[in-house]
Write an enzyme that holds these catalytic residues in place. Sequence first.
Site, PDB file in Angstrom:
ATOM      1  N   ASP A  96      -0.775  -2.786   7.357  1.00 27.31           N
ATOM      2  CA  ASP A  96      -0.677  -3.913   6.431  1.00 27.31           C
ATOM      3  C   ASP A  96       0.152  -3.484   5.225  1.00 27.31           C
ATOM      4  O   ASP A  96      -0.373  -2.929   4.263  1.00 27.31           O
ATOM      5  CB  ASP A  96      -2.069  -4.360   5.988  1.00 27.31           C
ATOM      6  CG  ASP A  96      -2.006  -5.631   5.147  1.00 27.31           C
ATOM      7  OD1 ASP A  96      -3.009  -5.951   4.478  1.00 27.31           O
ATOM      8  OD2 ASP A  96      -0.941  -6.283   5.143  1.00 27.31           O
ATOM      9  N   LYS A 120     -12.111  -6.654  -0.979  1.00 29.53           N
ATOM     10  CA  LYS A 120     -11.050  -6.219  -1.893  1.00 29.53           C
ATOM     11  C   LYS A 120     -11.651  -6.073  -3.285  1.00 29.53           C
ATOM     12  O   LYS A 120     -12.533  -6.836  -3.673  1.00 29.53           O
ATOM     13  CB  LYS A 120      -9.947  -7.292  -1.901  1.00 29.53           C
ATOM     14  CG  LYS A 120      -8.703  -6.903  -2.620  1.00 29.53           C
ATOM     15  CD  LYS A 120      -7.538  -7.807  -2.271  1.00 29.53           C
ATOM     16  CE  LYS A 120      -6.273  -7.284  -2.948  1.00 29.53           C
ATOM     17  NZ  LYS A 120      -5.081  -8.027  -2.556  1.00 29.53           N
ATOM     18  N   HIS A 136      -7.485  -1.387  -0.981  1.00 30.61           N
ATOM     19  CA  HIS A 136      -8.428  -2.333  -1.601  1.00 30.61           C
ATOM     20  C   HIS A 136      -9.587  -1.697  -2.356  1.00 30.61           C
ATOM     21  O   HIS A 136     -10.627  -2.320  -2.551  1.00 30.61           O
ATOM     22  CB  HIS A 136      -8.994  -3.268  -0.524  1.00 30.61           C
ATOM     23  CG  HIS A 136      -8.007  -4.282  -0.079  1.00 30.61           C
ATOM     24  ND1 HIS A 136      -8.326  -5.341   0.715  1.00 30.61           N
ATOM     25  CD2 HIS A 136      -6.669  -4.378  -0.297  1.00 30.61           C
ATOM     26  CE1 HIS A 136      -7.238  -6.076   0.938  1.00 30.61           C
ATOM     27  NE2 HIS A 136      -6.221  -5.495   0.354  1.00 30.61           N
ATOM     28  N   TRP A 151      -9.534 -12.671   5.467  1.00 29.31           N
ATOM     29  CA  TRP A 151      -9.395 -12.229   4.080  1.00 29.31           C
ATOM     30  C   TRP A 151      -9.192 -13.471   3.225  1.00 29.31           C
ATOM     31  O   TRP A 151      -8.412 -14.361   3.596  1.00 29.31           O
ATOM     32  CB  TRP A 151      -8.196 -11.295   3.888  1.00 29.31           C
ATOM     33  CG  TRP A 151      -7.950 -11.072   2.420  1.00 29.31           C
ATOM     34  CD1 TRP A 151      -8.720 -10.345   1.555  1.00 29.31           C
ATOM     35  CD2 TRP A 151      -6.888 -11.647   1.631  1.00 29.31           C
ATOM     36  NE1 TRP A 151      -8.203 -10.437   0.275  1.00 29.31           N
ATOM     37  CE2 TRP A 151      -7.091 -11.212   0.296  1.00 29.31           C
ATOM     38  CE3 TRP A 151      -5.809 -12.474   1.909  1.00 29.31           C
ATOM     39  CZ2 TRP A 151      -6.228 -11.570  -0.740  1.00 29.31           C
ATOM     40  CZ3 TRP A 151      -4.943 -12.841   0.887  1.00 29.31           C
ATOM     41  CH2 TRP A 151      -5.168 -12.392  -0.419  1.00 29.31           C
ATOM     42  N   ASP A 182      -2.822  -2.287  -5.256  1.00 23.33           N
ATOM     43  CA  ASP A 182      -2.695  -2.687  -3.852  1.00 23.33           C
ATOM     44  C   ASP A 182      -1.274  -3.180  -3.599  1.00 23.33           C
ATOM     45  O   ASP A 182      -1.023  -4.349  -3.340  1.00 23.33           O
ATOM     46  CB  ASP A 182      -3.706  -3.809  -3.551  1.00 23.33           C
ATOM     47  CG  ASP A 182      -3.633  -4.234  -2.085  1.00 23.33           C
ATOM     48  OD1 ASP A 182      -3.911  -5.412  -1.802  1.00 23.33           O
ATOM     49  OD2 ASP A 182      -3.274  -3.386  -1.239  1.00 23.33           O
ATOM     50  N   ASP A 216       0.902  -2.438  -1.295  1.00 25.38           N
ATOM     51  CA  ASP A 216       1.335  -2.639   0.101  1.00 25.38           C
ATOM     52  C   ASP A 216       2.672  -1.976   0.416  1.00 25.38           C
ATOM     53  O   ASP A 216       3.543  -2.585   1.058  1.00 25.38           O
ATOM     54  CB  ASP A 216       1.370  -4.134   0.436  1.00 25.38           C
ATOM     55  CG  ASP A 216      -0.037  -4.731   0.460  1.00 25.38           C
ATOM     56  OD1 ASP A 216      -0.334  -5.589  -0.391  1.00 25.38           O
ATOM     57  OD2 ASP A 216      -0.826  -4.292   1.322  1.00 25.38           O
ATOM     58  N   HIS A 267      -7.044  -1.798   7.849  1.00 22.00           N
ATOM     59  CA  HIS A 267      -5.682  -2.125   7.469  1.00 22.00           C
ATOM     60  C   HIS A 267      -5.132  -0.876   6.783  1.00 22.00           C
ATOM     61  O   HIS A 267      -5.632  -0.470   5.723  1.00 22.00           O
ATOM     62  CB  HIS A 267      -5.636  -3.311   6.499  1.00 22.00           C
ATOM     63  CG  HIS A 267      -5.594  -4.622   7.217  1.00 22.00           C
ATOM     64  ND1 HIS A 267      -5.535  -5.824   6.560  1.00 22.00           N
ATOM     65  CD2 HIS A 267      -5.610  -4.930   8.538  1.00 22.00           C
ATOM     66  CE1 HIS A 267      -5.504  -6.815   7.430  1.00 22.00           C
ATOM     67  NE2 HIS A 267      -5.543  -6.300   8.636  1.00 22.00           N
ATOM     68  N   GLU A 303     -12.663  -8.927   5.434  1.00 18.41           N
ATOM     69  CA  GLU A 303     -11.934  -7.902   4.676  1.00 18.41           C
ATOM     70  C   GLU A 303     -12.188  -8.028   3.176  1.00 18.41           C
ATOM     71  O   GLU A 303     -11.832  -9.039   2.563  1.00 18.41           O
ATOM     72  CB  GLU A 303     -10.435  -8.046   4.950  1.00 18.41           C
ATOM     73  CG  GLU A 303      -9.574  -7.044   4.209  1.00 18.41           C
ATOM     74  CD  GLU A 303      -8.091  -7.229   4.472  1.00 18.41           C
ATOM     75  OE1 GLU A 303      -7.719  -8.193   5.177  1.00 18.41           O
ATOM     76  OE2 GLU A 303      -7.293  -6.398   3.984  1.00 18.41           O
ATOM     77  N   ASP A 352      -9.384  -1.918   4.079  1.00 21.48           N
ATOM     78  CA  ASP A 352      -7.945  -1.864   3.784  1.00 21.48           C
ATOM     79  C   ASP A 352      -7.739  -0.732   2.776  1.00 21.48           C
ATOM     80  O   ASP A 352      -8.369  -0.715   1.705  1.00 21.48           O
ATOM     81  CB  ASP A 352      -7.470  -3.207   3.196  1.00 21.48           C
ATOM     82  CG  ASP A 352      -5.969  -3.234   2.916  1.00 21.48           C
ATOM     83  OD1 ASP A 352      -5.295  -4.161   3.400  1.00 21.48           O
ATOM     84  OD2 ASP A 352      -5.482  -2.319   2.231  1.00 21.48           O
TER      85      ASP A 352
HETATM   86  C1  LIG Z   1      -1.431 -10.696   4.951  1.00 27.49           C
HETATM   87  C2  LIG Z   1      -2.803 -10.039   4.982  1.00 27.49           C
HETATM   88  O1  LIG Z   1      -3.777 -10.961   5.391  1.00 27.49           O
HETATM   89  C3  LIG Z   1      -3.152  -9.502   3.616  1.00 27.49           C
HETATM   90  O2  LIG Z   1      -2.285  -8.407   3.334  1.00 27.49           O
HETATM   91  C4  LIG Z   1      -4.615  -9.017   3.517  1.00 27.49           C
HETATM   92  O3  LIG Z   1      -4.960  -8.257   4.670  1.00 27.49           O
HETATM   93  C5  LIG Z   1      -4.722  -8.149   2.321  1.00 27.49           C
HETATM   94  O4  LIG Z   1      -4.826  -6.961   2.426  1.00 27.49           O
HETATM   95  C6  LIG Z   1      -4.599  -8.818   0.987  1.00 27.49           C
HETATM   96  O5  LIG Z   1      -4.592  -7.902  -0.043  1.00 27.49           O
HETATM   97 MN   LIG Z   2      -5.185  -6.058   4.334  1.00 28.57          MN
END
Ligand SMILES: C[C@H](O)[C@H](O)[C@@H](O)C(=O)CO
Ligand SMILES: [Mn+2]
Length: 411
Positions: free
Chosen positions: A319, A221, A255, A178, A287, A289, A279, A219, A252
């Site tokens: 994630d 986004k 994303h 990523w 996003d 998390d 993810h 990955e 993800d």
């Molecule tokens: C830490 C990860 O590489 C990171 O969360 C990545 O996977 C991501 O989703 C960034 O938005």
């Molecule tokens: Mn991710």
Amino acid sequence: MSRFEEAKEKYASIGVDVDKALDTLSKVRISMHCWQGDDVLGFDSDSLTGGIATTGNYPGKATNPDELMADISKAYSLIPGKHKLNLHASYRITDEKVDRDKIEPKHFSAWVDFAKQEGIGLDFNPTLFSHEKASENMTLSHPDKNIRDFWVEHCKASRKIADYFGKELGITALNNIWIPDGTKDVPGDRLTPRARLKESLDEIFTVKYDKQNIADAIEGKVFGIGVESYTVGSHEFYMNYAAKNNLMCLLDTGHYHPTEVVSDKISSMLLFNDQLALHVSRPVRWDSDHVIKLDDELKELAKELVACNALNHVFIGLDFFDASINRIAAWVIGMRNMQKALLLGLLTPNTQLSKMQDERNFTELLATMEELKTLPFGDIWDHFCEMMNVPVGKDWFKIVKEYEKDVLLKR
Ligand SMILES: C[C@H](O)[C@H](O)[C@@H](O)C(=O)CO
Ligand SMILES: [Mn+2]
């Protein structure tokens, strides 16, 4: 008759084999991300920068390899089954002063020893953030070739480490790239950075490895912090690059646009790709998390994986990084929720639902889906925890609180 036996009978009455579902679930390795343990800081930088951030300051986070390993081990002891650990390159363990482009397998041998001790697999990620050469939100697509070459070398070194993990542990290691590349405001040129990214990736993937040891993912986004207007590595870019180069385009769940759901993408991806990487996160307005909850989208995503018969060729990684709560609890809640969602999918009479749909029997389809929601799933889940010798229900929580008192708060 026990509650489990009664529940099992109810599921049998709708054609679901509970024992088979539990056996399948016990074999699904979920990749638990190390970075929830220390707020994504890692061991080779003193601040988290470059398009990624955590919020909260809950006490007791891990500050070194021993503390992080202890916390990870504590979390695994409360999660049913054996899983994988997802590492970032920034978590290398060495006394050497080694920059990201020069990391080697030996810098991760302590993690291999830990994995052998825990009976788990390892996944890997090059770290293209929290570094001075990532400070301009351009890495593999940077206009300066020297910076691009630095990150190409880092990604090459990372793939070599993932291959080492696969060889040492006999469990295929996912290597996922990523990058934070993009622009805060409307770009003047969308094409050139993407052409540079393609060129960098072409160079990274010139090295071929045994696919038994390493599986490659990239990955995408839709936006990030500081790159709200344009991300070089968009979903369309990576989906095309992955398809043309026989890699995985990792999805993800945080994303995409707020109304876009990954659950709906799984069957389409699996029709054209042998493997899929995920993810699993929980975006709240963006996003963000957040720790995953057992919500409708998580259940739907898991049901799709089961209905697509994908559990043997999907890399399920979590994630999220919440720094406002106990970090071991975050792991345990997230991992157990992922397992609960998969179990719900395994306890769903998917063949029957598909038949009702084909017969245009949408009335019974809706009625059945709704009635499934009140079947005694909890009794099956509790039995699974007993089977796997981990605490049932919320009994794990007091163990985490004791660990917090005895260990975390003394850091
Ligand atoms: C830490 C990860 O590489 C990171 O969360 C990545 O996977 C991501 O989703 C960034 O938005
Ligand atoms: Mn991710």
